[in-house]
Design a protein around this motif. Structure first.
Motif, PDB file in Angstrom:
ATOM      1  N   HIS A 201       0.818  -1.213   0.000  1.00 59.78           N
ATOM      2  CA  HIS A 201       0.000   0.000   0.000  1.00 59.78           C
ATOM      3  C   HIS A 201       0.858   1.273   0.000  1.00 59.78           C
ATOM      4  O   HIS A 201       0.466   2.281  -0.591  1.00 59.78           O
ATOM      5  CB  HIS A 201      -0.964  -0.011   1.191  1.00 59.78           C
ATOM      6  N   TYR A 202       2.018   1.232   0.656  1.00 55.13           N
ATOM      7  CA  TYR A 202       2.930   2.381   0.557  1.00 55.13           C
ATOM      8  C   TYR A 202       3.392   2.552  -0.893  1.00 55.13           C
ATOM      9  O   TYR A 202       3.465   3.684  -1.397  1.00 55.13           O
ATOM     10  CB  TYR A 202       4.160   2.181   1.451  1.00 55.13           C
ATOM     11  N   ALA A 203       3.715   1.444  -1.551  1.00 59.93           N
ATOM     12  CA  ALA A 203       4.165   1.515  -2.943  1.00 59.93           C
ATOM     13  C   ALA A 203       3.061   2.072  -3.830  1.00 59.93           C
ATOM     14  O   ALA A 203       3.318   2.893  -4.715  1.00 59.93           O
ATOM     15  CB  ALA A 203       4.604   0.132  -3.422  1.00 59.93           C
ATOM     16  N   ARG A 204       1.834   1.625  -3.593  1.00 61.80           N
ATOM     17  CA  ARG A 204       0.709   2.133  -4.379  1.00 61.80           C
ATOM     18  C   ARG A 204       0.516   3.634  -4.125  1.00 61.80           C
ATOM     19  O   ARG A 204       0.280   4.406  -5.067  1.00 61.80           O
ATOM     20  CB  ARG A 204      -0.567   1.380  -4.045  1.00 61.80           C
ATOM     21  N   LEU A 205       0.634   4.048  -2.876  1.00 63.90           N
ATOM     22  CA  LEU A 205       0.485   5.462  -2.530  1.00 63.90           C
ATOM     23  C   LEU A 205       1.524   6.297  -3.272  1.00 63.90           C
ATOM     24  O   LEU A 205       1.196   7.341  -3.859  1.00 63.90           O
ATOM     25  CB  LEU A 205       0.629   5.628  -1.017  1.00 63.90           C
ATOM     26  N   ILE A 206       2.768   5.853  -3.251  1.00 62.64           N
ATOM     27  CA  ILE A 206       3.843   6.596  -3.923  1.00 62.64           C
ATOM     28  C   ILE A 206       3.588   6.667  -5.422  1.00 62.64           C
ATOM     29  O   ILE A 206       3.679   7.740  -6.039  1.00 62.64           O
ATOM     30  CB  ILE A 206       5.214   5.938  -3.641  1.00 62.64           C
ATOM     31  N   ALA A 207       3.282   5.519  -6.041  1.00 60.07           N
ATOM     32  CA  ALA A 207       3.055   5.485  -7.487  1.00 60.07           C
ATOM     33  C   ALA A 207       1.875   6.368  -7.881  1.00 60.07           C
ATOM     34  O   ALA A 207       1.926   7.104  -8.883  1.00 60.07           O
ATOM     35  CB  ALA A 207       2.813   4.044  -7.935  1.00 60.07           C
ATOM     36  N   HIS A 208       0.820   6.317  -7.081  1.00 57.25           N
ATOM     37  CA  HIS A 208      -0.371   7.134  -7.351  1.00 57.25           C
ATOM     38  C   HIS A 208      -0.035   8.623  -7.282  1.00 57.25           C
ATOM     39  O   HIS A 208      -0.455   9.408  -8.145  1.00 57.25           O
ATOM     40  CB  HIS A 208      -1.456   6.785  -6.326  1.00 57.25           C
ATOM     41  N   GLU A 209       0.729   9.021  -6.278  1.00 59.87           N
ATOM     42  CA  GLU A 209       1.103  10.421  -6.131  1.00 59.87           C
ATOM     43  C   GLU A 209       2.011  10.883  -7.268  1.00 59.87           C
ATOM     44  O   GLU A 209       1.857  11.996  -7.783  1.00 59.87           O
ATOM     45  CB  GLU A 209       1.814  10.629  -4.789  1.00 59.87           C
ATOM     46  N   LEU A 210       2.956  10.041  -7.668  1.00 58.67           N
ATOM     47  CA  LEU A 210       3.852  10.409  -8.767  1.00 58.67           C
ATOM     48  C   LEU A 210       3.071  10.641 -10.054  1.00 58.67           C
ATOM     49  O   LEU A 210       3.371  11.558 -10.824  1.00 58.67           O
ATOM     50  CB  LEU A 210       4.897   9.302  -8.990  1.00 58.67           C
ATOM     51  N   ALA A 211       2.054   9.789 -10.281  1.00 56.81           N
ATOM     52  CA  ALA A 211       1.272   9.907 -11.510  1.00 56.81           C
ATOM     53  C   ALA A 211       0.337  11.107 -11.483  1.00 56.81           C
ATOM     54  O   ALA A 211       0.197  11.830 -12.482  1.00 56.81           O
ATOM     55  CB  ALA A 211       0.472   8.625 -11.746  1.00 56.81           C
ATOM     56  N   SER A 212      -0.290  11.354 -10.331  1.00 54.76           N
ATOM     57  CA  SER A 212      -1.332  12.379 -10.262  1.00 54.76           C
ATOM     58  C   SER A 212      -0.804  13.778  -9.948  1.00 54.76           C
ATOM     59  O   SER A 212      -1.411  14.774 -10.359  1.00 54.76           O
ATOM     60  CB  SER A 212      -2.387  11.983  -9.222  1.00 54.76           C
ATOM     61  N   LYS A 213       0.325  13.884  -9.235  1.00 58.00           N
ATOM     62  CA  LYS A 213       0.795  15.195  -8.793  1.00 58.00           C
ATOM     63  C   LYS A 213       2.205  15.553  -9.263  1.00 58.00           C
ATOM     64  O   LYS A 213       2.599  16.711  -9.196  1.00 58.00           O
ATOM     65  CB  LYS A 213       0.732  15.275  -7.267  1.00 58.00           C
ATOM     66  N   TYR A 214       2.971  14.541  -9.707  1.00 55.26           N
ATOM     67  CA  TYR A 214       4.340  14.811 -10.140  1.00 55.26           C
ATOM     68  C   TYR A 214       4.515  14.603 -11.645  1.00 55.26           C
ATOM     69  O   TYR A 214       5.629  14.632 -12.149  1.00 55.26           O
ATOM     70  CB  TYR A 214       5.326  13.917  -9.382  1.00 55.26           C
ATOM     71  N   ASN A 215       3.408  14.344 -12.327  1.00 50.27           N
ATOM     72  CA  ASN A 215       3.392  14.222 -13.796  1.00 50.27           C
ATOM     73  C   ASN A 215       4.270  13.092 -14.320  1.00 50.27           C
ATOM     74  O   ASN A 215       4.818  13.185 -15.425  1.00 50.27           O
ATOM     75  CB  ASN A 215       3.812  15.551 -14.451  1.00 50.27           C
ATOM     76  N   TYR A 216       4.408  12.026 -13.553  1.00 50.23           N
ATOM     77  CA  TYR A 216       5.103  10.845 -14.052  1.00 50.23           C
ATOM     78  C   TYR A 216       4.167  10.072 -14.980  1.00 50.23           C
ATOM     79  O   TYR A 216       2.954  10.002 -14.752  1.00 50.23           O
ATOM     80  CB  TYR A 216       5.530   9.936 -12.901  1.00 50.23           C
ATOM     81  N   ASP A 217       4.736   9.501 -16.027  1.00 52.12           N
ATOM     82  CA  ASP A 217       3.948   8.735 -16.996  1.00 52.12           C
ATOM     83  C   ASP A 217       3.737   7.315 -16.477  1.00 52.12           C
ATOM     84  O   ASP A 217       4.358   6.357 -16.946  1.00 52.12           O
ATOM     85  CB  ASP A 217       4.665   8.725 -18.347  1.00 52.12           C
ATOM     86  N   ILE A 218       2.867   7.192 -15.489  1.00 51.23           N
ATOM     87  CA  ILE A 218       2.555   5.897 -14.884  1.00 51.23           C
ATOM     88  C   ILE A 218       1.044   5.698 -14.990  1.00 51.23           C
ATOM     89  O   ILE A 218       0.270   6.521 -14.489  1.00 51.23           O
ATOM     90  CB  ILE A 218       2.976   5.835 -13.401  1.00 51.23           C
ATOM     91  N   THR A 219       0.626   4.623 -15.647  1.00 53.11           N
ATOM     92  CA  THR A 219      -0.802   4.384 -15.839  1.00 53.11           C
ATOM     93  C   THR A 219      -1.405   3.682 -14.625  1.00 53.11           C
ATOM     94  O   THR A 219      -0.695   3.141 -13.777  1.00 53.11           O
ATOM     95  CB  THR A 219      -1.040   3.499 -17.074  1.00 53.11           C
ATOM     96  N   ASP A 220      -2.738   3.675 -14.570  1.00 45.85           N
ATOM     97  CA  ASP A 220      -3.424   2.950 -13.501  1.00 45.85           C
ATOM     98  C   ASP A 220      -3.069   1.466 -13.515  1.00 45.85           C
ATOM     99  O   ASP A 220      -2.929   0.847 -12.459  1.00 45.85           O
ATOM    100  CB  ASP A 220      -4.942   3.107 -13.654  1.00 45.85           C
ATOM    101  N   GLU A 221      -2.942   0.922 -14.704  1.00 48.80           N
ATOM    102  CA  GLU A 221      -2.586  -0.494 -14.826  1.00 48.80           C
ATOM    103  C   GLU A 221      -1.211  -0.752 -14.218  1.00 48.80           C
ATOM    104  O   GLU A 221      -0.994  -1.732 -13.502  1.00 48.80           O
ATOM    105  CB  GLU A 221      -2.617  -0.893 -16.305  1.00 48.80           C
ATOM    106  N   GLN A 222      -0.255   0.134 -14.499  1.00 41.97           N
ATOM    107  CA  GLN A 222       1.085  -0.014 -13.927  1.00 41.97           C
ATOM    108  C   GLN A 222       1.066   0.184 -12.410  1.00 41.97           C
ATOM    109  O   GLN A 222       1.771  -0.525 -11.686  1.00 41.97           O
ATOM    110  CB  GLN A 222       2.028   0.994 -14.591  1.00 41.97           C
ATOM    111  N   ILE A 223       0.258   1.126 -11.936  1.00 40.89           N
ATOM    112  CA  ILE A 223       0.147   1.341 -10.489  1.00 40.89           C
ATOM    113  C   ILE A 223      -0.326   0.069  -9.809  1.00 40.89           C
ATOM    114  O   ILE A 223       0.201  -0.339  -8.760  1.00 40.89           O
ATOM    115  CB  ILE A 223      -0.815   2.505 -10.182  1.00 40.89           C
TER     116      ILE A 223
END
Length: 384
Positions: A201-223
């Protein structure tokens, strides 16, 4: 000869679904095919349900990333009573005019309306009678669905459901096989089930934040794959002798050299499992490989096994490293007490941009409220 040629004149329009491509690409391909019969279908989307947290989270969709109204989004299912009713009745929901939700206050309702969608058809997804999520068909038109079109859309809906279930089953089989391989060795895992849940869940939180607020190209599927695979990062330790793995004191140089072989061993174990279970072709499997092999690389190049630097380290490995270090610091072990979150944050900040990725660290420590929820929900049993 002509008769023989005539046997092979028809081209299977869905043949691309057999290819080794991510689920999102398969969904976009299928969308193009379905729109030939139903041009009013402007979007398909899938949301998955996390039974442990009762959270509904976006997973994949058929539109281009910038055109989708709802991505990197999650919310408690309890906040969507109309969706909850679908589960209660075990039947799809048809909304021919989404204006009936015009006064809705939920974020996902506002996003759908802002993109101009006027109607929807929502199917619940089940695997062996267990609810796993929703499939949404959206249209920019009002009242486009007819009884005849819905009968055919139902067929496509179940095909999409089977694609999703096949993907999730492959992932669960892979995770189960890796865990089984680990448990059948002399390695006695010191990590609790709660540690595994927290790390994921920490990993998911980090990935979600990077995608939504840091403009990282990470899709929901990758998250979702990062969430599922992060707890497998240390699988290679099953190849480390107990006298080194379980040594209570500091390792000497020779012992540490042996310990540093576990990321490579982890990659070997994962590749063997993928081959034996014929799972090497499903999308995003490299996320698991990268987490296992590169989670001990350091931003400044001082890590192992390959001494990668900065962006050379796959983002999923950088995310997993921060999640694991944080939970190790804040968890009680036989050799140490649990650190407070503030103490752990201070250490992460010192390691930031040297050992750990700065954005990943900030994405975690700027969400204390979500961290506390995870820690309350997945406390170690001996502390309850």
């Amino acid at each position: 000869m002509q008769q023989q040629k005539d046997l092979f004149t028809h081209q299977d329009t869905l043949a691309n679904l057999h290819e080794n491509i991510p689920l999102t690409e398969k969904l976009r391909f299928l969308h193009q095919i379905i729109r030939q019969d139903f041009p009013f279908l402007d979007r398909f989307a899938i949301a998955l349900f996390d039974e442990k947290t009762q959270i509904l989270k976006t997973y994949t969709h058929s539109t281009e990333e910038n055109d989708s109204p709802v991505t990197t989004y999650e919310a408690p299912l309890s906040l969507a009573p109309s969706l909850h009713a679908i589960i209660e009745h075990r039947r799809p929901r048809l909304v021919q005019d989404l204006n009936i939700f015009s006064q809705g206050t939920h974020e996902h309702t506002k996003r759908i309306a802002a993109k101009g969608y006027k109607s929807s058809y929502t199917m619940p997804l089940y695997q062996s009678r267990t609810f796993i999520g929703f499939l949404f068909f959206n249209s920019l038109q009002e009242h486009p669905f007819t009884p005849q079109s819905l009968r055919q859309i139902d067929i496509y809906g179940h095909l999409i459901a089977l694609m999703v279930i096949n993907e999730l089953t492959a992932i669960r089989t892979l995770i189960a096989a890796v865990r089984a391989a680990r448990s059948m060795t002399h390695y006695r895992d010191l990590e609790t089930g709660s540690h595994i849940d927290r790390t994921a869940h920490y990993a998911r939180l980090i990935a979600h934040e990077l995608a939504s607020k840091y403009n990282y190209d990470i899709t929901d599927e990758q998250i979702e794959h990062i969430f599922l695979f992060s707890p497998m990062h240390d699988v290679g330790k099953i190849g480390i002798p107990d006298n080194i793995l379980r040594k209570p004191g500091r390792l000497d140089d020779r012992e540490f050299d042996v310990m540093k072989t576990h990321p490579g061993k982890g990659r070997e174990i994962i590749d063997a499992v993928l081959k034996d279970f014929s799972l090497g072709t499903f999308g995003h499997v490299d996320i698991l490989r990268n987490i296992a092999e590169y989670h001990h690389e350091a931003i400044d190049g001082s890590g192992y096994p390959k001494g990668l630097k900065g962006d050379e380290i796959p983002i999923e490995a950088r995310i997993s490293a921060v999640a694991d270090v944080f939970d190790a610091l804040t968890s009680r072990r036989v050799y140490k007490a649990a650190w407070t979150n503030d103490e752990a944050f201070a250490v992460l900040q010192k390691m930031s941009n040297a050992k750990l990725d700065r954005d990943c660290v900030n994405a975690l420590i700027n969400n204390l409220d979500k961290i506390l929820v995870i820690q309350r929900q997945f406390r170690d049993e001996d502390l309850i």
